[in-house]
Design an enzyme around this catalytic site. Structure first.
Site, short mmCIF file in Angstrom:
data_model
loop_
_atom_site.label_atom_id
_atom_site.label_comp_id
_atom_site.label_asym_id
_atom_site.label_seq_id
_atom_site.Cartn_x
_atom_site.Cartn_y
_atom_site.Cartn_z
N CYS A 23 0.84 -1.21 0.00
CA CYS A 23 0.00 0.00 0.00
C CYS A 23 0.87 1.25 0.00
O CYS A 23 0.53 2.26 -0.63
CB CYS A 23 -0.90 0.04 1.24
N THR A 155 -7.47 -1.38 10.67
CA THR A 155 -8.07 -2.47 9.90
C THR A 155 -9.52 -2.67 10.29
O THR A 155 -9.90 -2.47 11.45
CB THR A 155 -7.27 -3.77 10.10
N SER A 190 -6.76 -12.02 15.71
CA SER A 190 -5.39 -12.53 15.58
C SER A 190 -4.52 -11.57 16.37
O SER A 190 -4.94 -10.44 16.67
CB SER A 190 -4.93 -12.55 14.11
N TYR A 192 -2.09 -10.04 15.25
CA TYR A 192 -1.90 -8.89 14.37
C TYR A 192 -3.08 -7.91 14.49
O TYR A 192 -2.90 -6.72 14.74
CB TYR A 192 -1.73 -9.32 12.90
N HIS A 193 -4.29 -8.42 14.28
CA HIS A 193 -5.45 -7.52 14.32
C HIS A 193 -5.55 -6.85 15.69
O HIS A 193 -5.93 -5.68 15.79
CB HIS A 193 -6.74 -8.29 13.99
N LYS A 196 -3.56 -3.66 16.13
CA LYS A 196 -4.22 -2.47 15.58
C LYS A 196 -5.19 -1.87 16.60
O LYS A 196 -5.38 -0.66 16.66
CB LYS A 196 -4.98 -2.82 14.31
N ARG A 337 -7.88 -20.86 10.62
CA ARG A 337 -8.13 -19.77 11.56
C ARG A 337 -9.29 -20.08 12.48
O ARG A 337 -10.10 -20.97 12.18
CB ARG A 337 -8.47 -18.48 10.81
N GLU A 339 -12.48 -18.32 13.39
CA GLU A 339 -13.31 -17.18 12.97
C GLU A 339 -14.70 -17.70 12.63
O GLU A 339 -14.86 -18.88 12.32
CB GLU A 339 -12.69 -16.50 11.73
P1 NAD Z 1 3.50 -4.51 3.56
O1 NAD Z 1 4.05 -5.56 4.45
O2 NAD Z 1 3.54 -4.71 2.10
O3 NAD Z 1 4.24 -3.12 3.88
C1 NAD Z 1 4.55 -2.69 5.17
C2 NAD Z 1 5.89 -1.95 5.10
O4 NAD Z 1 6.22 -1.44 6.41
C3 NAD Z 1 7.03 -2.84 4.68
O5 NAD Z 1 7.75 -2.27 3.61
C4 NAD Z 1 7.90 -2.98 5.94
O6 NAD Z 1 9.27 -3.13 5.65
C5 NAD Z 1 7.58 -1.68 6.68
N1 NAD Z 1 7.76 -1.77 8.14
C6 NAD Z 1 7.24 -2.68 9.00
N2 NAD Z 1 7.64 -2.44 10.26
C7 NAD Z 1 8.42 -1.32 10.22
C8 NAD Z 1 9.15 -0.59 11.19
N3 NAD Z 1 9.13 -0.95 12.48
N4 NAD Z 1 9.86 0.49 10.81
C9 NAD Z 1 9.88 0.88 9.49
N5 NAD Z 1 9.22 0.21 8.52
C10 NAD Z 1 8.50 -0.89 8.88
O7 NAD Z 1 2.00 -4.22 4.04
P2 NAD Z 1 0.79 -3.51 3.26
O8 NAD Z 1 -0.06 -4.56 2.71
O9 NAD Z 1 1.30 -2.45 2.40
O10 NAD Z 1 0.02 -2.85 4.48
C11 NAD Z 1 0.34 -1.55 4.89
C12 NAD Z 1 -0.55 -1.14 6.06
O11 NAD Z 1 -1.91 -1.18 5.67
C13 NAD Z 1 -0.40 -2.06 7.27
O12 NAD Z 1 -0.43 -1.28 8.44
C14 NAD Z 1 -1.61 -2.94 7.19
O13 NAD Z 1 -2.00 -3.35 8.45
C15 NAD Z 1 -2.64 -2.02 6.55
N6 NAD Z 1 -3.65 -2.77 5.79
C16 NAD Z 1 -3.29 -3.56 4.72
C17 NAD Z 1 -4.27 -4.27 4.03
C18 NAD Z 1 -3.98 -5.17 2.86
O14 NAD Z 1 -4.88 -5.84 2.38
N7 NAD Z 1 -2.74 -5.22 2.37
C19 NAD Z 1 -5.61 -4.14 4.43
C20 NAD Z 1 -5.94 -3.34 5.51
C21 NAD Z 1 -4.94 -2.66 6.19
N1 USQ Z 2 -9.44 -16.63 3.28
C1 USQ Z 2 -9.83 -17.76 2.61
N2 USQ Z 2 -8.94 -18.32 1.74
C2 USQ Z 2 -7.72 -17.79 1.49
C3 USQ Z 2 -7.34 -16.62 2.16
C4 USQ Z 2 -8.23 -16.08 3.06
O1 USQ Z 2 -10.93 -18.27 2.80
O2 USQ Z 2 -6.97 -18.35 0.68
C5 USQ Z 2 -10.38 -16.00 4.23
C6 USQ Z 2 -9.83 -15.82 5.63
O3 USQ Z 2 -10.06 -16.95 6.42
C7 USQ Z 2 -10.58 -14.58 6.10
C8 USQ Z 2 -10.78 -13.78 4.84
O4 USQ Z 2 -10.61 -14.68 3.76
O5 USQ Z 2 -11.82 -14.92 6.60
C9 USQ Z 2 -9.80 -12.63 4.67
O6 USQ Z 2 -8.49 -13.12 4.82
P1 USQ Z 2 -7.22 -12.35 4.20
O7 USQ Z 2 -6.03 -13.19 4.41
O8 USQ Z 2 -7.54 -11.89 2.84
O9 USQ Z 2 -7.21 -11.03 5.10
P2 USQ Z 2 -6.81 -10.78 6.62
O10 USQ Z 2 -6.11 -11.90 7.25
O11 USQ Z 2 -8.03 -10.28 7.32
O12 USQ Z 2 -5.75 -9.61 6.49
C10 USQ Z 2 -5.70 -8.69 5.40
C11 USQ Z 2 -4.37 -7.95 5.51
C12 USQ Z 2 -4.36 -7.15 6.82
C13 USQ Z 2 -5.58 -6.27 6.89
C14 USQ Z 2 -6.87 -7.06 6.70
C15 USQ Z 2 -8.09 -6.18 6.56
O13 USQ Z 2 -3.29 -8.87 5.48
O14 USQ Z 2 -3.17 -6.38 6.88
O15 USQ Z 2 -5.62 -5.63 8.14
O16 USQ Z 2 -6.78 -7.79 5.47
S1 USQ Z 2 -9.52 -6.88 7.33
O17 USQ Z 2 -9.72 -8.23 6.82
O18 USQ Z 2 -10.62 -6.02 7.01
O19 USQ Z 2 -9.26 -6.92 8.75
#
Ligand code: NAD
Ligand code: USQ
Length: 404
Positions: A23, A155, A190, A192-193, A196, A337, A339
């Protein structure tokens, strides 16, 4: 920009923490293209996770230095680069004092739910990295840049799947005859979640206590890969995760369809989440920056455009794949998971639309181009990385090596 409290605050200098990630990279280029001054702060720890787990992006990604050189040579625009860990407060302080941001977009966290559930060391790492990193950013703003607006990626998963409508951050409740507007209950599922959720609490508290201005963007699952800027040159291409640890639902399904792997629906597939196109991620962040929160204001926006269940995604990909001549099948795999697999889900998402978001809804043409994109790179797919390898129930205390 005139904020609602009447003060004049025109953000120009934006620090993108996590700007080498999925992102963050798309957002940094988008903001640079729109005329903002941009600096990327990243520890590159995400590239390290990939090395450690033996994973790789579907797309070959250039080093951050080459990416930025290419951007400069194509557009004439410079993006500053600070390599370091925001958990290191000395590094972060120097970066803040040197760059003097008007807005900080904070993407820099460990963002995979499965990664956080591998073992105790990774659970601890995730919460330490995310919670301390955000706390450091809050202290840096207070100490060095009071007017700086924090735009923090949260998230939708903070809310879990309650059996009532999900509001944007707050809910008005009447209890024993008294009424109050309170933070919407958090039920993350999780480590992770949960990190947040902890971040949101720390941010809300510092808005109140110190007058920090902050926007918490509760983002849904992001899909897609191309944005106007990353499509300009192959050296600007974004990462595309498809593995069982970092890959997310729709993107994974596209790659699975491209290589003839059955679509991996976990359990019953009724899991419903909010989703958005990465082109809307960059648009939403730009809107949040251009319309800053007031000093002391803790804003929460739900950042997604449409809701889908896993089964709905699987059937959309099956149909889109058939049109391209791909033989796509979905299978149910035991859910790794813990869930709800069948549940009510109705989440509000109007605040970004009110600010001007024009959503790119999931369309046949997008699915088509995403599938074609996956087909183009299919020789790079390591099919051993597709099945989920992390179980919520079997998380252990010892450092685990992930092998399939
Ligand atoms: P990503 O892993 O591709 O990118 C995260 C970046 O942050 C990486 O480049 C990593 O090196 C850097 N980073 C991590 N810890 C750090 C630290 N301590 N200091 C400096 N840099 C650091 O992840 P993404 O998919 O781009 O997600 C970005 C943000 O958006 C995250 O906070 C994630 O939770 C949120 N988000 C992502 C999604 C998704 O679907 N990808 C959905 C909802 C929320
Ligand atoms: N899922 C499947 N099959 C797969 C992958 C996922 O059924 O192959 C299901 C999971 O069990 C879950 C849903 O799809 O119920 C979403 O899973 P995901 O892996 O696409 O997303 P999630 O683990 O929730 O995490 C991702 C990002 C995270 C962000 C989050 C937004 O990695 O950084 O915070 O999406 S949210 O889901 O709205 O919390």
């Amino acid at each position: 920009v005139q904020t609602s409290s009447g003060d004049l605050f025109k953000p120009k200098r934006v620090m993108v923490i996590g700007g080498d990630g999925y992102c963050g990279w798309a957002t940094a280029l988008h903001l640079s293209n729109k005329g903002y001054e941009v600096a990327i702060v990243d520890s590159l720890v995400r590239r390290l996770f990939d090395h450690q787990l033996g994973l790789d992006s579907l797309t070959p990604i250039s080093s951050i230095q080459n990416r930025l050189q290419r951007w400069k040579s194509l557009t004439g625009k410079s993006i500053e680069l600070y390599i370091g860990d925001i958990c290191d407060f000395e590094f972060l302080s120097e970066t803040f004092q040197s760059y003097e941001p008007d807005a900080v977009v904070h993407f820099g966290e460990q963002r995979s739910a499965p990664y956080s559930m591998i073992d105790r060391p990774r659970a601890v790492f995730t919460q330490q990295n995310n919670v301390i990193g955000t706390l450091n950013v809050l202290f840096a703003i207070k100490e060095f840049r009071e007017q700086c607006h924090l735009v923090k990626l949260g998230t939708m998963g903070e809310y879990g799947t309650p059996n009532i409508d999900i509001e944007e951050g707050f809910i008005t409740i009447t209890h024993n005859g008294r009424t109050d507007t309170l933070p919407y209950p958090k039920q993350a599922s999780s480590f992770y979640h949960l990190s947040k959720v902890h971040d949101s609490h720390n941010i809300a508290f510092t808005c109140k206590a110190w007058g920090i201005r902050a926007t918490d963007l509760n983002q849904g699952v992001v899909y897609g890969v191309r944005t106007d800027e990353t499509a300009m040159h192959e050296e600007l291409v974004n990462r595309f995760d498809y593995d069982g640890v970092f890959g997310t639902a729709l993107n994974r399904f596209c790659v699975q369809a491209a290589v003839g792997h059955p679509l991996t629906v976990y359990g019953k597939g009724g899991q419903t989440r909010g989703y958005l196109d990465i082109r809307d991620t960059v648009q939403c962040v730009e809107l949040a920056i251009a319309n800053p929160a007031n000093p002391g204001e803790f804003r929460v926006f739900n950042q997604f455009t449409e809701q889908f269940s896993v089964n709905q995604l699987a059937s959309l990909i099956t149909n889109a794949g058939e049109k391209l001549g791909l033989d796509v099948k979905a299978i149910s795999v035991p859910n790794p998971r813990v869930e709800a697999e069948e549940h009510y889900y109705n989440a509000k998402h109007t605040k970004l639309v009110e600010l001007g978001l024009k959503p790119h809804l999931l369309s046949d043409s997008l699915l088509d181009s995403l599938l074609n994109f996956a087909v183009q790179y299919k020789d790079r797919v390591d099919t051993k990385q597709i099945m989920p390898s992390v179980s919520w129930r079997k998380v252990g205390v010892k450092t685990k090596t992930i092998t399939n």
